[in-house]
Design a protein around this motif. Sequence first.
Motif, mmCIF file in Angstrom:
data_model
loop_
_atom_site.group_PDB
_atom_site.id
_atom_site.type_symbol
_atom_site.label_atom_id
_atom_site.label_comp_id
_atom_site.label_asym_id
_atom_site.label_seq_id
_atom_site.Cartn_x
_atom_site.Cartn_y
_atom_site.Cartn_z
ATOM 1 N N GLU A 130 -1.129 -1.471 -17.337
ATOM 2 C CA GLU A 130 -0.156 -0.672 -17.087
ATOM 3 C C GLU A 130 -0.061 0.073 -15.757
ATOM 4 O O GLU A 130 1.082 0.090 -15.039
ATOM 5 C CB GLU A 130 0.431 0.367 -18.254
ATOM 6 N N LEU A 131 -1.403 0.536 -15.466
ATOM 7 C CA LEU A 131 -1.472 1.242 -14.108
ATOM 8 C C LEU A 131 -1.073 0.155 -13.049
ATOM 9 O O LEU A 131 -0.464 0.447 -11.996
ATOM 10 C CB LEU A 131 -2.876 1.541 -14.051
ATOM 11 N N ILE A 132 -1.410 -0.906 -13.285
ATOM 12 C CA ILE A 132 -1.097 -2.120 -12.367
ATOM 13 C C ILE A 132 0.416 -2.449 -12.258
ATOM 14 O O ILE A 132 0.889 -2.450 -11.246
ATOM 15 C CB ILE A 132 -2.203 -3.595 -12.490
ATOM 16 N N GLN A 133 0.872 -2.575 -13.240
ATOM 17 C CA GLN A 133 2.360 -2.690 -13.362
ATOM 18 C C GLN A 133 3.159 -1.604 -12.580
ATOM 19 O O GLN A 133 4.178 -1.863 -11.782
ATOM 20 C CB GLN A 133 3.123 -2.969 -14.642
ATOM 21 N N VAL A 134 2.643 -0.290 -12.873
ATOM 22 C CA VAL A 134 3.260 0.677 -12.101
ATOM 23 C C VAL A 134 2.896 0.849 -10.601
ATOM 24 O O VAL A 134 3.837 1.166 -9.923
ATOM 25 C CB VAL A 134 2.794 2.266 -12.810
ATOM 26 N N SER A 135 1.841 0.287 -10.345
ATOM 27 C CA SER A 135 1.640 0.096 -8.587
ATOM 28 C C SER A 135 2.688 -0.709 -8.199
ATOM 29 O O SER A 135 3.038 -0.618 -7.143
ATOM 30 C CB SER A 135 0.048 -0.270 -8.545
ATOM 31 N N LYS A 136 2.979 -1.767 -8.656
ATOM 32 C CA LYS A 136 3.709 -2.902 -8.502
ATOM 33 C C LYS A 136 5.038 -2.336 -8.313
ATOM 34 O O LYS A 136 6.011 -2.357 -7.200
ATOM 35 C CB LYS A 136 3.806 -4.109 -9.372
ATOM 36 N N GLU A 137 5.610 -1.504 -9.227
ATOM 37 C CA GLU A 137 7.072 -0.979 -9.296
ATOM 38 C C GLU A 137 7.060 0.098 -8.016
ATOM 39 O O GLU A 137 8.082 0.212 -7.324
ATOM 40 C CB GLU A 137 7.124 -0.386 -10.624
ATOM 41 N N LEU A 138 5.780 0.936 -7.872
ATOM 42 C CA LEU A 138 6.091 1.948 -6.961
ATOM 43 C C LEU A 138 5.739 1.320 -5.441
ATOM 44 O O LEU A 138 6.615 1.755 -4.392
ATOM 45 C CB LEU A 138 4.742 2.844 -7.006
ATOM 46 N N ALA A 139 5.328 0.108 -5.279
ATOM 47 C CA ALA A 139 5.004 -0.614 -4.077
ATOM 48 C C ALA A 139 6.770 -1.152 -3.577
ATOM 49 O O ALA A 139 6.988 -0.812 -2.565
ATOM 50 C CB ALA A 139 4.148 -1.913 -4.124
ATOM 51 N N LYS A 140 7.325 -1.550 -4.640
ATOM 52 C CA LYS A 140 8.525 -1.730 -4.478
ATOM 53 C C LYS A 140 9.658 -0.727 -4.017
ATOM 54 O O LYS A 140 10.189 -0.693 -3.170
ATOM 55 C CB LYS A 140 9.282 -2.433 -5.570
ATOM 56 N N ALA A 141 9.453 0.491 -4.660
ATOM 57 C CA ALA A 141 10.174 1.586 -4.536
ATOM 58 C C ALA A 141 9.798 2.165 -2.974
ATOM 59 O O ALA A 141 10.743 2.659 -2.478
ATOM 60 C CB ALA A 141 9.763 2.647 -5.718
ATOM 61 N N GLU A 142 8.553 2.170 -2.694
ATOM 62 C CA GLU A 142 7.990 2.556 -1.400
ATOM 63 C C GLU A 142 8.523 1.489 -0.221
ATOM 64 O O GLU A 142 8.046 1.583 0.811
ATOM 65 C CB GLU A 142 6.793 3.004 -1.342
ATOM 66 N N CYS A 143 8.993 0.257 -0.678
ATOM 67 C CA CYS A 143 9.354 -0.835 0.286
ATOM 68 C C CYS A 143 8.166 -1.137 0.834
ATOM 69 O O CYS A 143 8.354 -1.461 2.356
ATOM 70 C CB CYS A 143 10.358 -0.086 1.400
ATOM 71 N N ILE A 144 6.878 -1.367 0.388
ATOM 72 C CA ILE A 144 6.030 -2.018 1.150
ATOM 73 C C ILE A 144 5.365 -3.249 0.533
ATOM 74 O O ILE A 144 4.599 -3.917 0.510
ATOM 75 C CB ILE A 144 4.521 -0.928 0.953
ATOM 76 N N ASP A 145 6.425 -3.711 -0.632
ATOM 77 C CA ASP A 145 5.953 -4.840 -1.327
ATOM 78 C C ASP A 145 6.082 -6.075 -0.308
ATOM 79 O O ASP A 145 5.030 -6.996 -0.854
ATOM 80 C CB ASP A 145 6.840 -5.104 -2.659
ATOM 81 N N GLN A 146 6.812 -6.051 0.385
ATOM 82 C CA GLN A 146 6.981 -7.500 1.178
ATOM 83 C C GLN A 146 6.082 -7.553 2.183
ATOM 84 O O GLN A 146 5.344 -8.541 2.225
ATOM 85 C CB GLN A 146 8.571 -7.592 1.418
ATOM 86 N N ASN A 147 5.792 -6.413 2.948
ATOM 87 C CA ASN A 147 4.737 -6.540 4.089
ATOM 88 C C ASN A 147 3.392 -6.732 3.156
ATOM 89 O O ASN A 147 2.531 -7.368 3.877
ATOM 90 C CB ASN A 147 4.691 -5.248 4.807
ATOM 91 N N GLY A 148 3.065 -5.950 2.135
ATOM 92 C CA GLY A 148 1.926 -6.111 1.641
ATOM 93 C C GLY A 148 1.209 -4.725 1.317
ATOM 94 O O GLY A 148 1.713 -3.568 1.803
ATOM 95 N N TYR A 149 0.230 -4.654 0.392
ATOM 96 C CA TYR A 149 -0.588 -3.285 0.015
ATOM 97 C C TYR A 149 -1.504 -3.664 -0.639
ATOM 98 O O TYR A 149 -1.864 -4.765 -0.966
ATOM 99 C CB TYR A 149 0.709 -2.492 -0.851
ATOM 100 N N ARG A 150 -2.377 -2.687 -1.100
ATOM 101 C CA ARG A 150 -3.647 -2.739 -1.437
ATOM 102 C C ARG A 150 -3.735 -1.764 -2.574
ATOM 103 O O ARG A 150 -3.364 -0.695 -2.597
ATOM 104 C CB ARG A 150 -4.760 -2.583 -0.611
ATOM 105 N N VAL A 151 -4.357 -2.194 -3.944
ATOM 106 C CA VAL A 151 -4.745 -1.414 -4.718
ATOM 107 C C VAL A 151 -6.356 -1.560 -5.182
ATOM 108 O O VAL A 151 -6.737 -2.587 -5.136
ATOM 109 C CB VAL A 151 -3.813 -1.885 -6.106
ATOM 110 N N GLY A 152 -6.828 -0.518 -5.534
ATOM 111 C CA GLY A 152 -8.114 -0.337 -5.864
ATOM 112 C C GLY A 152 -8.424 0.776 -6.574
ATOM 113 O O GLY A 152 -8.101 1.746 -6.562
ATOM 114 N N PHE A 153 -9.733 0.804 -7.607
ATOM 115 C CA PHE A 153 -10.479 1.586 -8.124
ATOM 116 C C PHE A 153 -11.856 1.819 -7.448
ATOM 117 O O PHE A 153 -12.479 0.660 -7.106
ATOM 118 C CB PHE A 153 -10.863 1.052 -9.687
ATOM 119 N N ASN A 154 -12.231 2.907 -7.285
ATOM 120 C CA ASN A 154 -13.782 3.162 -6.716
ATOM 121 C C ASN A 154 -14.375 3.540 -8.122
ATOM 122 O O ASN A 154 -13.935 4.412 -8.700
ATOM 123 C CB ASN A 154 -13.209 4.423 -5.650
ATOM 124 N N CYS A 155 -15.596 3.234 -8.235
ATOM 125 C CA CYS A 155 -16.504 3.265 -9.236
ATOM 126 C C CYS A 155 -17.810 3.771 -8.822
ATOM 127 O O CYS A 155 -18.331 3.086 -8.227
ATOM 128 C CB CYS A 155 -16.603 2.074 -10.248
#
Length: 114
Positions: A63-88
């Motif tokens: 679900e976190l990943i699904q939300v990241s995808k939705e937010l990327a779209k809302a922020e209009c960065i989905d087409q140019n691209g974006y990065r998602v990641g966890f630091n452990c």
Amino acid sequence: MEDCIFCQIINKKISAEIVYDNDRVIAFKDVNPQAPVHILIIPKTHIPTLNDLLPEQTELVGELIQVSKELAKAECIDQNGYRVGFNCNKDAGQTVYHIHLHLLGGRAFSWPPG
Ligand code: AMP
């Protein structure tokens, strides 16, 4: 957890610029952004690191990943691209011990990360 800064954001004891909120997940702008768009997406359940993730929490991370995808779209960065990641843990630079998915975009990133 009382001393967890992200739990305090969830419980509205500390303010944050919240951009998404449901029963399981909350997302807010990073206070020290590393890109024009830098959002943290976190579960409302306190999970210190990815090492602590239980098999039954797999759907929650999905679900976190699904939300990241939705937010990327809302922020209009989905087409140019974006990065998602966890630091452990320390070698990855984890500083807050409540798992969080970084969503970064609005500029180009190098690979591999430093
Ligand atoms: P990490 O290094 O992966 O643990 O990332 C923790 C992130 O949390 C960093 O990017 C911090 O800038 C961010 N951060 C810490 N405190 C806050 C806060 N109160 N509100 C928003 N972001 C925060």
